[in-house]
Design a protein around this motif. Structure first.
Motif, PDB file in Angstrom:
ATOM      1  N   ARG A 284       0.828  -1.208   0.000  1.00 57.98           N
ATOM      2  CA  ARG A 284       0.000   0.000   0.000  1.00 57.98           C
ATOM      3  C   ARG A 284       0.861   1.256   0.000  1.00 57.98           C
ATOM      4  NH1 ARG A 284      -4.673  -0.239   4.427  1.00 57.98           N
ATOM      5  NH2 ARG A 284      -5.002   1.796   3.448  1.00 57.98           N
ATOM      6  N   LEU A 285       2.028   1.158   0.619  1.00 56.32           N
ATOM      7  CA  LEU A 285       2.931   2.310   0.603  1.00 56.32           C
ATOM      8  C   LEU A 285       3.409   2.592  -0.810  1.00 56.32           C
ATOM      9  CD1 LEU A 285       4.613   4.428   2.133  1.00 56.32           C
ATOM     10  CD2 LEU A 285       6.384   2.695   2.422  1.00 56.32           C
ATOM     11  N   TYR A 286       3.711   1.549  -1.576  1.00 60.01           N
ATOM     12  CA  TYR A 286       4.150   1.758  -2.954  1.00 60.01           C
ATOM     13  C   TYR A 286       3.018   2.325  -3.808  1.00 60.01           C
ATOM     14  CZ  TYR A 286       5.784   0.723  -7.669  1.00 60.01           C
ATOM     15  OH  TYR A 286       6.144   0.833  -8.988  1.00 60.01           O
ATOM     16  N   ALA A 287       1.789   1.927  -3.537  1.00 56.87           N
ATOM     17  CA  ALA A 287       0.667   2.429  -4.316  1.00 56.87           C
ATOM     18  C   ALA A 287       0.457   3.923  -4.127  1.00 56.87           C
ATOM     19  CB  ALA A 287      -0.612   1.669  -3.938  1.00 56.87           C
ATOM     20  N   GLU A 288       0.736   4.448  -2.911  1.00 57.34           N
ATOM     21  CA  GLU A 288       0.489   5.865  -2.625  1.00 57.34           C
ATOM     22  C   GLU A 288       1.750   6.718  -2.688  1.00 57.34           C
ATOM     23  OE1 GLU A 288      -1.924   6.680   0.769  1.00 57.34           O
ATOM     24  OE2 GLU A 288      -3.102   4.834   0.584  1.00 57.34           O
ATOM     25  N   HIS A 289       2.919   6.116  -2.461  1.00 55.91           N
ATOM     26  CA  HIS A 289       4.185   6.858  -2.526  1.00 55.91           C
ATOM     27  C   HIS A 289       5.194   6.062  -3.362  1.00 55.91           C
ATOM     28  CE1 HIS A 289       2.928   9.684   0.672  1.00 55.91           C
ATOM     29  NE2 HIS A 289       2.339   8.621   1.214  1.00 55.91           N
ATOM     30  N   PRO A 290       4.938   5.902  -4.663  1.00 56.03           N
ATOM     31  CA  PRO A 290       5.810   5.034  -5.470  1.00 56.03           C
ATOM     32  C   PRO A 290       7.245   5.554  -5.569  1.00 56.03           C
ATOM     33  CG  PRO A 290       4.282   6.247  -6.870  1.00 56.03           C
ATOM     34  CD  PRO A 290       3.843   6.489  -5.463  1.00 56.03           C
ATOM     35  N   ASP A 291       7.433   6.863  -5.730  1.00 55.32           N
ATOM     36  CA  ASP A 291       8.791   7.401  -5.885  1.00 55.32           C
ATOM     37  C   ASP A 291       9.601   7.206  -4.613  1.00 55.32           C
ATOM     38  OD1 ASP A 291       8.117   8.169  -8.418  1.00 55.32           O
ATOM     39  OD2 ASP A 291       7.584  10.219  -7.855  1.00 55.32           O
ATOM     40  N   ASP A 292       8.986   7.480  -3.472  1.00 59.46           N
ATOM     41  CA  ASP A 292       9.694   7.312  -2.190  1.00 59.46           C
ATOM     42  C   ASP A 292      10.094   5.848  -1.981  1.00 59.46           C
ATOM     43  OD1 ASP A 292       9.215  10.000  -1.775  1.00 59.46           O
ATOM     44  OD2 ASP A 292       7.395   9.651  -0.608  1.00 59.46           O
ATOM     45  N   PHE A 293       9.146   4.952  -2.165  1.00 58.76           N
ATOM     46  CA  PHE A 293       9.415   3.542  -1.883  1.00 58.76           C
ATOM     47  C   PHE A 293      10.427   2.967  -2.871  1.00 58.76           C
ATOM     48  CE2 PHE A 293       8.217  -1.023  -1.862  1.00 58.76           C
ATOM     49  CZ  PHE A 293       8.418  -1.268  -0.524  1.00 58.76           C
ATOM     50  N   ARG A 294      10.273   3.299  -4.149  1.00 54.45           N
ATOM     51  CA  ARG A 294      11.194   2.754  -5.154  1.00 54.45           C
ATOM     52  C   ARG A 294      12.624   3.207  -4.900  1.00 54.45           C
ATOM     53  NH1 ARG A 294       8.797   4.485  -9.446  1.00 54.45           N
ATOM     54  NH2 ARG A 294       9.903   6.471  -9.470  1.00 54.45           N
ATOM     55  N   HIS A 295      12.831   4.498  -4.649  1.00 50.37           N
ATOM     56  CA  HIS A 295      14.197   5.002  -4.479  1.00 50.37           C
ATOM     57  C   HIS A 295      14.843   4.421  -3.223  1.00 50.37           C
ATOM     58  CE1 HIS A 295      17.593   7.792  -4.595  1.00 50.37           C
ATOM     59  NE2 HIS A 295      17.411   7.915  -3.296  1.00 50.37           N
ATOM     60  N   VAL A 296      14.128   4.445  -2.110  1.00 47.20           N
ATOM     61  CA  VAL A 296      14.725   3.954  -0.857  1.00 47.20           C
ATOM     62  C   VAL A 296      15.012   2.457  -0.951  1.00 47.20           C
ATOM     63  CG1 VAL A 296      14.350   3.641   1.611  1.00 47.20           C
ATOM     64  CG2 VAL A 296      13.671   5.781   0.507  1.00 47.20           C
ATOM     65  N   LEU A 297      14.085   1.684  -1.525  1.00 47.25           N
ATOM     66  CA  LEU A 297      14.296   0.240  -1.641  1.00 47.25           C
ATOM     67  C   LEU A 297      15.520  -0.061  -2.499  1.00 47.25           C
ATOM     68  CD1 LEU A 297      13.173  -2.644  -1.106  1.00 47.25           C
ATOM     69  CD2 LEU A 297      11.931  -2.425  -3.268  1.00 47.25           C
ATOM     70  N   CYS A 298      15.637   0.597  -3.655  1.00 50.70           N
ATOM     71  CA  CYS A 298      16.788   0.347  -4.528  1.00 50.70           C
ATOM     72  C   CYS A 298      18.082   0.802  -3.872  1.00 50.70           C
ATOM     73  CB  CYS A 298      16.587   1.062  -5.864  1.00 50.70           C
ATOM     74  SG  CYS A 298      15.217   0.419  -6.843  1.00 50.70           S
ATOM     75  N   ALA A 299      18.058   1.930  -3.173  1.00 49.84           N
ATOM     76  CA  ALA A 299      19.266   2.418  -2.499  1.00 49.84           C
ATOM     77  C   ALA A 299      19.723   1.446  -1.417  1.00 49.84           C
ATOM     78  CB  ALA A 299      19.008   3.804  -1.909  1.00 49.84           C
ATOM     79  N   VAL A 300      18.771   0.876  -0.684  1.00 51.37           N
ATOM     80  CA  VAL A 300      19.131  -0.091   0.364  1.00 51.37           C
ATOM     81  C   VAL A 300      19.735  -1.348  -0.264  1.00 51.37           C
ATOM     82  CG1 VAL A 300      18.173  -1.626   2.120  1.00 51.37           C
ATOM     83  CG2 VAL A 300      17.473   0.769   2.042  1.00 51.37           C
ATOM     84  N   PHE A 301      19.187  -1.823  -1.369  1.00 48.07           N
ATOM     85  CA  PHE A 301      19.745  -3.012  -2.020  1.00 48.07           C
ATOM     86  C   PHE A 301      21.142  -2.731  -2.560  1.00 48.07           C
ATOM     87  CE2 PHE A 301      15.826  -5.191  -1.573  1.00 48.07           C
ATOM     88  CZ  PHE A 301      16.082  -6.531  -1.837  1.00 48.07           C
ATOM     89  N   VAL A 302      21.391  -1.526  -3.050  1.00 49.52           N
ATOM     90  CA  VAL A 302      22.738  -1.183  -3.504  1.00 49.52           C
ATOM     91  C   VAL A 302      23.704  -1.198  -2.323  1.00 49.52           C
ATOM     92  CG1 VAL A 302      24.145   0.683  -4.451  1.00 49.52           C
ATOM     93  CG2 VAL A 302      21.982   0.095  -5.528  1.00 49.52           C
ATOM     94  N   ARG A 303      23.261  -0.689  -1.178  1.00 48.01           N
ATOM     95  CA  ARG A 303      24.097  -0.752   0.034  1.00 48.01           C
ATOM     96  C   ARG A 303      24.355  -2.196   0.450  1.00 48.01           C
ATOM     97  NH1 ARG A 303      26.907   3.863   1.217  1.00 48.01           N
ATOM     98  NH2 ARG A 303      25.529   5.684   1.205  1.00 48.01           N
TER      99      ARG A 303
END
Length: 622
Positions: A284-303
């Motif tokens: 539900r977080l991705y549905a309402e805040h897609p840019d926030d969730f996508r960027h933070v998730l990808c940044a964490v995986f890169v870390r």
């Protein structure tokens, strides 16, 4: 009794007249004078055509010509020889009983089961796939794997695939082996890999390639997975904005560049969504805040890529999906398969990370060996990001059970803080205009204008039928006027106000016709110092006719440049001079006259603005 014998003869004639029955295995070409023509039902049940007896005579023991000793045939070779012998045989005696066997062959079936199988096989070859024992279906696939019943490998592949898709409607248990055998058949016969486009193994390989390509810019060791697909990757320059090796990134810098590269992040997000145990794309977080969730998730995986390389024996991707290795491979495993001659040496590439090699009849397979499907560890990371980002954004409902190790929580919080700080610094400015106050602003502007008017201006405005509408310019702003060099602006004698702006020639005539005003002219010239260098002077003149702006002068090359533009010719720039600087100088000198830029550069070069062409033409008059 005679009538009965006539009926029997007619029946026999009718049976012999039927072409299909006459060629059926129920009828033999031999004549048995010592046997009855018509058999009873019990006798027909035990009847076995000669073709079956001949097949069973193929012995497991094979004599060798010229040698004292023979050899025993393997079960696979015996089945292959019997299948070759019965390749074109058809029967017409259905069997409705049960038959089940591990690695079934002809030897495992009774006579009635044999006749039932070849009857069922005849229907299958006519395109009528009927439900039967799964062991019958396996024997039919064994025949196709051994080259029985097809004219070329492409035809054999099509027959295996069509039969598998048709029979699975009766029993899905055939999927377990048929899928593997179809996969091996294409490799064994070197068919086009695209025939296996829907093969789950190949689909998984392509998904792993997609993961490697998505994360390889941030984890260079993954390039070994793409050695065939990216053979020239080492020669290509690193794209702009790509962090490259993790050691070059500062610890306090964001894991991903800001502003975000949406396309690159979406590729990583799609790879995570397809293989993480936690369905991030359903959050539900991705549905309402897609840019926030996508960027933070990808940044964490890169870390996490960096963390695994530094603290674990294998990288994050390898730990989740396995490492590349080469192992021995058995073609058509769990099937009864026999080769008359060993397979020739061959190399077959199913995809860049899945290859087969045959040397001396022995096969090996090089691929990624490890877990398949969704990764549990990836799901735990994604769920922890979802939970902690909800807390930071104040999003409801929160994930109370999204616990994670301390090192992971620290990585997630660092990326959340970096992202939210960047959003605050680059948030768009919001301007709120209260339209209800516009009327008050107009009223205040009218009062200010009224206070600035002199008595003569009020009288002139009062003489009109309608009041002058509110102008966008300032009411007391001086209007520019041009005069020739050495000539004074038109003086105003008395209090009469000019209704129009005089041209330079009119200014000279006025000076000659009104000598009484010459004294005023000389006083104005002394005050404004109009007599400057040679050229044309520009003087501003207000409503009262008095000069209110200082004079400027144009040099000869500037005059020539303006003259060429007026005539529509290509202006000539003096040697050693810059056209940009020349135009800037002219615009700066004419700004006091026009209040705007006179010359601009268009698609075809410099040109005069049409609104000021008449003003410049008056300026150029002698």
């Amino acid at each position: 009794m005679g009538q009965d014998s006539v009926d029997i003869r007619e029946l026999i004639a009718r049976l012999n007249a039927n072409e299909r029955l006459r060629q059926s295995s129920h009828f033999s070409t031999g004549v048995y004078r010592d046997e009855p023509i018509v058999r009873t039902g019990r006798q027909m049940a035990n009847y076995l055509p000669d073709r079956y007896r001949e097949m069973r005579r193929i012995s497991r023991w094979q004599e060798r010509s010229g040698e004292a000793r023979g050899r025993w045939l393997s079960e696979a070779e015996l089945f292959y020889r019997q299948a070759r012998f019965m390749e074109d045989f058809e029967d017409d005696c259905p069997y409705h009983g049960r038959f089940a066997s591990y690695y079934p062959t002809y030897n495992d079936m009774s006579d009635r089961q044999l006749r039932g199988y070849f009857t069922w096989r005849a229907a299958v070859r006519r395109g009528e796939v009927r439900e039967t024992n799964l062991s019958f279906a396996c024997i039919y696939l064994y025949e196709l794997l051994n080259g029985i019943g097809w004219k070329d490998p492409a035809d054999g592949f099509a027959k295996i695939r069509e039969f598998w898709r048709a029979y699975r409607a009766f029993d899905t248990g055939i999927d377990r082996n048929a899928r593997v055998w179809l996969h091996d058949f294409a490799i064994y016969h070197a068919l086009d890999p695209e025939l296996l486009a829907d093969d789950p193994v190949r689909k998984l390989d392509l998904e792993l390639i997609g993961i490697a390509r998505a994360f390889e810019p941030y984890d260079p060791p993954l390039r070994s997975w793409l050695s065939a697909a990216n053979s020239n990757a080492a020669e290509e320059p690193e794209p702009a904005g790509t962090p490259g090796a993790q050691t070059r990134r500062r610890n306090n810098a964001p894991a991903l560049p800001l502003p975000p590269d949406t396309a690159s992040e979406q590729r990583m997000f799609d790879a995570i969504a397809a293989h993480a145990g936690y369905r991030v794309d359903h959050s539900r977080l991705y549905a309402e805040h897609p840019d926030d969730f996508r960027h933070v998730l990808c940044a964490v995986f890169v870390r996490m890529l960096t963390y695994y390389r530094k603290n674990r024996s294998h990288g994050l991707v390898e730990s989740s999906f396995g490492e590349e290795a080469e192992m021995g491979y058995t073609m058509f495993g769990s099937a009864v398969f026999f080769e008359e001659q060993p397979h020739a040496d061959a190399d077959y590439e199913l995809d860049p990370i899945h290859r087969y090699r045959c040397r001396g009849g022995l096969w090996t397979c090089r691929r990624i060996y490890g877990g398949q499907g969704r990764s549990k560890s990836w799901g735990e990371i994604a769920r922890a990001v979802d939970g902690r980002l909800r807390q930071a954004l104040g999003f409801e409902p929160t994930l109370t059970d999204a616990a994670c190790p301390k090192y992971l929580a620290k990585i997630i919080d660092r990326e959340i803080d970096a992202w939210l700080a960047w959003k605050r610094d680059h948030a768009p400015r919001v301007i709120d205009i209260d339209l209800s106050k516009l009327s008050g602003i107009r009223t205040a502007a009218a009062e200010t204008r009224e206070a600035l008017l002199v008595d003569e201006e009020r009288e002139d405005e009062g003489a009109g039928d309608q009041p002058e509408p509110l102008r966008t310019e300032r009411a007391d702003e001086p209007r520019a006027q041009t005069v020739l060099a050495g000539a004074a602006p038109r003086a105003v004698c008395g209090t009469a106000r000019e209704a129009h702006r005089p041209s330079p020639s009119e200014a000279v005539q006025t000076e000659q016709a009104a000598p009484a005003c010459s004294g005023e002219k000389e006083d104005v010239e002394r005050q404004l110092d109009l007599r400057g260098p040679s050229g044309i002077g520009v003087v501003g003149q207000g409503r009262s006719g008095a000069a209110v702006a200082p004079a400027v002068s144009l040099a000869e090359d500037e005059l020539a440049y303006l003259r060429a533009l007026l005539c529509g010719e290509m202006p000539v720039v003096p040697a050693g001079a810059s056209e940009d600087l020349l135009v800037d100088g002219i615009n700066e000198k004419l700004f006091d006259l026009l209040g705007d830029t006179a010359i601009e550069f268009g698609a075809e070069g410099p040109c005069l603005i049409d609104d000021y062409r008449d003003d410049v033409r008056e300026l150029m008059q002698p």
